[in-house]
Design an enzyme around this catalytic site. Structure first.
Site, PDB file in Angstrom:
ATOM      1  N   GLU A  99       0.016  -1.192  14.347  1.00 30.11           N
ATOM      2  CA  GLU A  99      -0.705  -0.275  13.452  1.00 30.11           C
ATOM      3  C   GLU A  99      -2.143  -0.153  13.939  1.00 30.11           C
ATOM      4  O   GLU A  99      -2.726  -1.126  14.409  1.00 30.11           O
ATOM      5  CB  GLU A  99      -0.750  -0.815  12.009  1.00 30.11           C
ATOM      6  CG  GLU A  99       0.572  -0.828  11.299  1.00 30.11           C
ATOM      7  CD  GLU A  99       0.461  -1.322   9.853  1.00 30.11           C
ATOM      8  OE1 GLU A  99      -0.620  -1.193   9.253  1.00 30.11           O
ATOM      9  OE2 GLU A  99       1.466  -1.850   9.349  1.00 30.11           O
ATOM     10  N   TYR A 103      -7.922  -3.335  12.015  1.00 26.01           N
ATOM     11  CA  TYR A 103      -8.205  -1.912  11.836  1.00 26.01           C
ATOM     12  C   TYR A 103      -9.670  -1.768  12.224  1.00 26.01           C
ATOM     13  O   TYR A 103     -10.543  -1.560  11.386  1.00 26.01           O
ATOM     14  CB  TYR A 103      -7.949  -1.483  10.389  1.00 26.01           C
ATOM     15  CG  TYR A 103      -6.528  -1.000  10.153  1.00 26.01           C
ATOM     16  CD1 TYR A 103      -6.199   0.338  10.324  1.00 26.01           C
ATOM     17  CD2 TYR A 103      -5.528  -1.878   9.778  1.00 26.01           C
ATOM     18  CE1 TYR A 103      -4.900   0.788  10.121  1.00 26.01           C
ATOM     19  CE2 TYR A 103      -4.228  -1.442   9.580  1.00 26.01           C
ATOM     20  CZ  TYR A 103      -3.920  -0.105   9.757  1.00 26.01           C
ATOM     21  OH  TYR A 103      -2.639   0.325   9.553  1.00 26.01           O
ATOM     22  N   GLU A 139       3.231  -8.499   7.280  1.00 26.67           N
ATOM     23  CA  GLU A 139       2.010  -9.183   6.885  1.00 26.67           C
ATOM     24  C   GLU A 139       2.160 -10.130   5.710  1.00 26.67           C
ATOM     25  O   GLU A 139       1.458 -10.013   4.698  1.00 26.67           O
ATOM     26  CB  GLU A 139       0.923  -8.149   6.586  1.00 26.67           C
ATOM     27  CG  GLU A 139       0.602  -7.342   7.800  1.00 26.67           C
ATOM     28  CD  GLU A 139      -0.021  -6.003   7.484  1.00 26.67           C
ATOM     29  OE1 GLU A 139      -0.084  -5.644   6.297  1.00 26.67           O
ATOM     30  OE2 GLU A 139      -0.415  -5.307   8.420  1.00 26.67           O
ATOM     31  N   ASP A 195       0.813  -1.215   0.000  1.00 21.30           N
ATOM     32  CA  ASP A 195       0.000   0.000   0.000  1.00 21.30           C
ATOM     33  C   ASP A 195       0.853   1.274   0.000  1.00 21.30           C
ATOM     34  O   ASP A 195       0.643   2.163   0.804  1.00 21.30           O
ATOM     35  CB  ASP A 195      -0.911  -0.053   1.244  1.00 21.30           C
ATOM     36  CG  ASP A 195      -1.932   1.064   1.262  1.00 21.30           C
ATOM     37  OD1 ASP A 195      -2.390   1.466   0.182  1.00 21.30           O
ATOM     38  OD2 ASP A 195      -2.264   1.537   2.367  1.00 21.30           O
TER      39      ASP A 195
END
Ligand code: GCB
Length: 675
Positions: free
Chosen positions: A564, A528, A451, A207
């Site tokens: 994160e 998230y 990840e 990303d």
């Protein structure tokens, strides 16, 4: 690697396969000293992208043989900078294939005439595969975009009377293949009713925008022909004495002597030694403490190494000075300790990213970022998702900002990205990261990957062999009690779900990091919370976070960092009650996370790193509005409302955890840069 395959850009899979260069020598940061000179080649280079269909024209016409302007038009390209956002040509922004850089340099006469001088060409980074020619001679190749590489070019410049003009040509290929790091795929779109013949796209699985080019400085430097090639320092503490173990490698001759002096910050010699290895004892040592953890953080000694050697041309000397921070790192079942005291990571994830320059190194940007980190009260960051420029780590050493140093193992998403060639390259890159960054006191952890799709059968390959690897110099081995000396982060390895299943139990996986990628096709449970699922339902965050933490800790009994969390926020969007993408939503989401983190903070959660420090550029997609907007600062480094919230929290935590305890000042405008 055969040059034939190197130029066959269209067959880029094989291009990079089997290209194990092996580490030759050290990678000390170039510096001036009484025996060393540096010549930075920052500035304007000539540039051309090879737009030919097969991207091979440059090799077919041997552009490196003559000045680049002779083979066609060139444009000015600043170095360091990514090339993508510099021109008005949209084709260059999305260019995939070979680009060509060239620069002429006039060398000082001594460099070309004094045969006791060794001249080295060093490229700070070239994303992602580079071939270098000096005066048309093939000199150097390197695979991997975020690390330095260099070559001794003395024999090319010391070739007779005054050949002081040097032409450096660098061809760089930014194509990502299944075996590059990060990996990628090239997809040919063959439906001629929709796409022209030969149409292809580069697919990436991470990303951030795949900026490319000479993104860090290129320079020439000298050493004597017998020289200090590498220094490895490890430190420990015994009662109130600091112990500095050093190991020095010398190249060029076996007839040499080494003297070593350790100087304190006032330039007073506090210990000395001789020979290629030894231990220096510093009674009453000032330790290297993180920012806000101590009255005098980031204390640095200087290790001065002096080499004298005999060569066939007479005696030579070499001098190199290495900053040294004396500190220890240890991990217990529920704590991360620096110098024996609990350390809580309150910091950020970053990217090397800014307007126009892309990932190009830029001092004003760097200093601004460090001022913002200090303003924020941040004491740590992760170099998501690749190793940053060396100057960044030097700043961290000097400011006391703790670093989780990540290799570009990001986007390991498809089964074909896991194979022996990839594994070999991954290990090579990790070796290069460690070789470059092993002496920075700020670096407390290596991050092996971000990840990876470790739910795949094949995905264990890159993780565990590296974790068994003993290439790390052993700086913090004893206290961690595992075979790798720094706890290696294998973020989200394998993708855990909130029940705690599937987490790697490898003993060296000292940490569990909880942040997961959001690609919906994997339908993973992600954390998230209230962003990639349960849209808008901020009320669920605390419950979901608690479930995740409790399950993991129950099962693995290891400290956890929330690596994160965050929300996409467009600066200037407002809505109350909060809705997604507004500044109010980002703030409220953070508040909910903070309540959840505070429940576990004094138990086993040892850190929180916001995603992200600043907005950054990504590939275009319907889910990204001019890039990823999860920054608490905009891409131009202006604060969103959440920055003030986070600032209040970080200073509050700093005041609770400061050692020896005293109130941290909430401003960074004092006389000392280390308030
Ligand atoms: C992640 C990735 C990061 C993304 C972020 C996001 O988990 O590690 O590269 O940018 O999520 O914003 O989705």
């Amino acid at each position: 690697m055969a040059r034939g395959s190197a130029v066959a850009w269209a067959a880029l899979g094989p291009l990079l396969w089997g290209c194990a260069l092996g580490l030759q020598g050290g990678m000390l940061y170039p510096q001036e000293s009484p025996s060393r000179e540096c010549k930075k080649l920052d500035g304007l280079w000539s540039f051309r992208a090879d737009f030919s269909d097969n991207r091979r024209r440059g090799f077919e016409e041997q552009w490196y043989r003559r000045p680049l302007w002779e083979s066609g038009p060139t444009v000015d390209m600043p170095v360091p900078s990514s090339f993508n956002d510099i021109s008005q040509d949209w084709r260059l922004r999305h260019f995939v294939g070979w680009v060509w850089y060239e620069r002429e340099v006039i060398l000082p006469e001594r460099w070309t005439q004094d045969l006791r001088t060794r001249v080295v060409l060093r490229i700070g980074s070239a994303h992602s595969y580079a071939i270098v020619w000096v005066n048309g001679v093939d000199t150097l190749e390197h695979e991997g975009g975020y690390l330095p590489f260099e070559a001794d070019i003395s024999n090319l410049v010391q070739v007779g009377p005054l050949p002081s003009r040097l032409r450096i040509t660098i061809a760089i290929n930014n194509t990502l293949t299944p075996t590059t790091l990060p990996p990628g795929t090239i997809q040919y779109l063959t439906d001629t009713s929709k796409y022209p013949k030969g149409y292809f796209v580069q697919n990436t699985y991470f990303d951030f925008f795949n900026y490319a080019g000479l993104q860090r400085s290129v320079l020439l430097y000298t050493t004597p022909t017998t020289y200090i090639d590498d220094i490895t320092v490890t430190t420990s503490v015994e009662q109130d004495s600091g112990l500095v173990n050093y190991q020095i490698s010398v190249k060029g001759s076996n007839l040499f002597e080494l003297e070593v002096r350790l100087l304190d910050a006032e330039n007073k010699v506090v210990a000395n030694g001789t020979g290629t290895q030894g231990q220096l004892k510093v009674p009453g040592a000032s330790l290297w403490w993180p920012y806000l953890m101590h009255e005098r953080p980031a204390y640095l000694y200087s290790l001065e190494v002096q080499l004298t050697a005999q060569t066939s041309l007479g005696p030579v000397s070499d001098f190199y000075t290495l900053p040294v921070g004396i500190r220890t790192v240890a991990v217990t079942k529920s704590q991360f300790l620096i110098n024996g005291k609990p350390f809580y990571f309150h910091g950020v994830n970053k990217h090397e990213d800014a307007d126009i320059r892309g990932k190009g190194f830029d001092w004003p940007l760097l200093v601004k970022d460090f001022n913002l980190l200090r303003w924020l009260g941040a004491n740590a960051f992760r170099t998501s998702h690749y190793p940053y420029a060396e100057e960044v780590l030097q700043m961290c050493d000097r400011y006391g900002i703790v670093v989780i140093d990540e290799c570009p193992g990001v986007g390991l998403a498809l089964p074909q990205f896991f194979n022996n060639v990839s594994l070999h390259h991954h290990m090579q890159v990790m070796e290069e990261v460690v070789r470059r960054d092993k002496n920075h006191p700020a670096v407390v952890m290596w991050s092996v990957a971000n990840e990876p799709a470790s739910h795949l059968e094949s995905a264990v390959l890159p993780a565990c062999p590296w974790l068994d690897w003993e290439g790390d110099p052993g700086r913090w081995l004893a206290s961690v009690g595992v075979s790798a000396s720094r706890p290696a982060q294998w973020e989200g390895c394998p993708y855990p779900d909130s029940s705690g299943d599937q987490i790697s139990t490898h003993p060296n996986c000292g940490f569990l990091f909880c942040s997961f990628f959001f690609f919906l096709r994997w339908s993973l449970t992600v954390c998230y919370y209230s962003w990639y699922h349960d849209y808008g339902h901020l009320e669920l965050i605390q419950l979901q976070l608690a479930t995740q933490f409790e399950n993991w800790y129950k099962k693995y009994q290891k400290p956890i960092i929330q690596s994160e969390y965050g929300a996409e926020t467009i600066a200037g969007f407002h809505q109350d009650p909060p809705l997604m993408f507004t500044e109010e939503y980002q703030k409220s989401l953070l508040e909910q996370y903070h309540l959840g983190l505070d429940q576990k903070r004094r138990k086993y959660v040892v850190g929180e790193l916001i995603w992200n420090f600043a907005d950054f550029m990504t590939e275009q997609s319907p889910t990204r509005v001019l890039g990823n907007k999860k920054g608490i600062f905009t891409r131009q480094r202006q604060p969103k409302s959440a920055a003030f919230l986070l600032r209040e929290r970080y200073w509050k935590i700093a005041n609770e955890t400061r050692y020896p305890h005293s109130v941290a000042k909430s401003q960074c405008l004092e006389n000392s840069p280390f308030t």
